[in-house]
Design an enzyme around this catalytic site. Sequence first.
Site, PDB file in Angstrom:
ATOM      1  N   GLU A  30       0.831  -1.200   0.000  1.00 59.78           N
ATOM      2  CA  GLU A  30       0.000   0.000   0.000  1.00 59.78           C
ATOM      3  C   GLU A  30       0.874   1.263   0.000  1.00 59.78           C
ATOM      4  OE1 GLU A  30      -3.661   1.679   2.842  1.00 59.78           O
ATOM      5  OE2 GLU A  30      -2.508  -0.103   3.401  1.00 59.78           O
ATOM      6  N   LYS A  34      -9.026   2.573  -2.400  1.00 62.25           N
ATOM      7  CA  LYS A  34      -9.295   1.787  -1.210  1.00 62.25           C
ATOM      8  C   LYS A  34     -10.736   2.040  -0.763  1.00 62.25           C
ATOM      9  CE  LYS A  34      -7.145   0.868   3.330  1.00 62.25           C
ATOM     10  NZ  LYS A  34      -5.988   1.236   4.186  1.00 62.25           N
ATOM     11  N   CYS A  48      -5.498  -3.403   1.879  1.00 61.45           N
ATOM     12  CA  CYS A  48      -5.358  -3.574   3.324  1.00 61.45           C
ATOM     13  C   CYS A  48      -6.682  -3.755   4.071  1.00 61.45           C
ATOM     14  CB  CYS A  48      -4.557  -2.413   3.900  1.00 61.45           C
ATOM     15  SG  CYS A  48      -3.866  -2.784   5.542  1.00 61.45           S
ATOM     16  N   THR A  69     -13.426 -58.071  -4.434  1.00 64.98           N
ATOM     17  CA  THR A  69     -14.248 -59.080  -5.101  1.00 64.98           C
ATOM     18  C   THR A  69     -15.706 -58.690  -4.976  1.00 64.98           C
ATOM     19  OG1 THR A  69     -12.657 -60.838  -4.647  1.00 64.98           O
ATOM     20  CG2 THR A  69     -14.931 -61.509  -5.105  1.00 64.98           C
ATOM     21  N   SER A  73     -21.956 -46.760 -14.697  1.00 65.19           N
ATOM     22  CA  SER A  73     -21.044 -47.905 -14.665  1.00 65.19           C
ATOM     23  C   SER A  73     -20.498 -48.252 -16.043  1.00 65.19           C
ATOM     24  CB  SER A  73     -21.759 -49.129 -14.077  1.00 65.19           C
ATOM     25  OG  SER A  73     -22.122 -48.886 -12.738  1.00 65.19           O
TER      26      SER A  73
END
Length: 636
Positions: free
Chosen positions: A44, A113, A167, A476, A627
Amino acid sequence: MKYVKVGAACPVTTIANIDENIKNIKHCINEAKKESCKVLVFPELSITSYSCGDLFNQTTLISKSLNGLKDLCHYSENLDMVIAVGCPIIDDYTMYNCAVIIFNGSILGIMPKSYLPNYSEFYEKRWFTEGINIKNSYLNLGFQNDIPFGTNLIFSDGALKLSFETCEDLWAPISPSSYLTLSGANVIGNLSASNELVSKQGYRKSLLKSQSAKTISAYIYASAGVFESTTDVLFSGYLSVLENGSIIKENKRFQRENEVICSVIDLEKLEMERVKNVTFRDSAKLIKDFSAKIINFNFSNDSYGEFDRYVDPLPFVPSNEEEREERCKEIFSIQCNALAKRLTHTHIDKAVIGISGGLDSTLALLVVIKTFDLLNIPRKNITTITLPGFGTTDRTYHNAVNLCKEFGCSFREINIVEAALKHFQDIGHDPSIHDVTYENVQARERTQILMDISNKIGGLTIGTGDLSELALGWATFNGDHMSMYSVNCSIPKTLVRYLVDYVADHEVSSEISYILKDILDTPVSPELLPKDENGNIAQKTEDIVGPYELHDFFLYHFIKEGASYDKLLFLAKVAFKDIYDEETIEKWLIKFIKRFFTQQFKRSTLPDGPKVGSISLSPRGDWRMPSDASYESFLK
């Protein structure tokens, strides 16, 4: 892959000496240029210094600061770098504390600002006026006219959409950057002069992390340094670059030389996070009165030089030991309380779990024991069963038996060899053929036994499979893939190790710790194929599907960021550069993608289990995928 290198700079300041300050700003710009930095943020009021006090009301200071701006504009020609410097600007008899955005010889825009601190040690309203309501205005500075001026400016170079605040703006209940990011900005620069007080740094970091996370943005923070006035306060020159709530680069405070930090930020990652985050999109509906002004510019190239960003090879595992320990405690709390809810809801006070002497079943057992202790249920109500088969080794067998007995659980041993051989006979399978049928018969036999005993004693069959196995489909179907409640379903393999190790180091007797440490040293294996000639494990999972540390890495970036094949390969090469060569990484990346897609059908029928981290593959929660989706487009 939409990477851009950004930086924060803290030049040595000489209060009110514009020439010296410009010289040091140029020095920082040169250093950033060497790093191929494309966006550089200064503190700043960096041209004048922040702590000029009533000198801001001197015409000499103001006129010289404008000359300094003009000098920087000339200096920036052909640098191909956006430079944000702080400077006092007067418009219509009013002075503003501004971020001036310079690119290739001219000012792209000026952002005042919004909020001026006027309390405690701050009294900015003595000199400046807040710019919160300024939008769609223009300024003339003599050497350049019709400069966009306002708090709603966004500077765009395609993927990069850059804006700034100053800031105190960060400390406001609703920061300007909240409006700007909801309007499209993905990188915010903060030109700051934040003084140091005891404990303030921790609070400042919390604000930075929070704002970067809430806005799903990269945040570049540059604060004034130690050469500002110390009449009443001290500044530290803190610099940091954040991305979606995480600090990816920061400096050590209180440096006494010109300093620049640079880091690559990932715009694609931010983009995908925003795409997934419905709340972020919905929040944009609340800013109907805010209209951003887009200022387009174009970099001549998209080079980021050296990719100096750290890529964690173990993204699921905190690298800091203290943080890792805290993470382990939290994970166990989630797992245990989830299982406790299921037990109390079903009015079940018994559990059945198969113990193989491997990591996953060990972790699941630790969770069950902690849960039963939490609910004041005797450990004898935990029926632990070891089910040795064709590939069970003495090492895993004895670890399983000893662990169950040391914990004081009920224990049973059921050898599945005869049942498997009978089943081979029934289905006409030659037991000398060690194919997928040979392996899966054993896995399904074990699951059938566990389920049936659960029915017999009125217990809950606890699943042991982990997230990494689910990602690869290394289970499995209707065998170890199935249970009545799965406690490890969102724990990746790389994290499983640390959880077991944490318990071994902190929560059990030396006898149990010894067993756990040996389990940790045992190769990962389903032990479904016969032992070798020395009675050791012959079937090592990572020899077949690849290293779990690679697969967990791929999984994290694929799910978390939607990373492409090329990006996964690139990041893995950075993270594992000293461990695997490119050919090896690519080999297992192809394996990961193919298995991830072809094994989705197993994930579509998963049992219940708690989500622990940010990534889960539950079909009811985080991951819904057909799937029969094709993987072809996801390969190179």
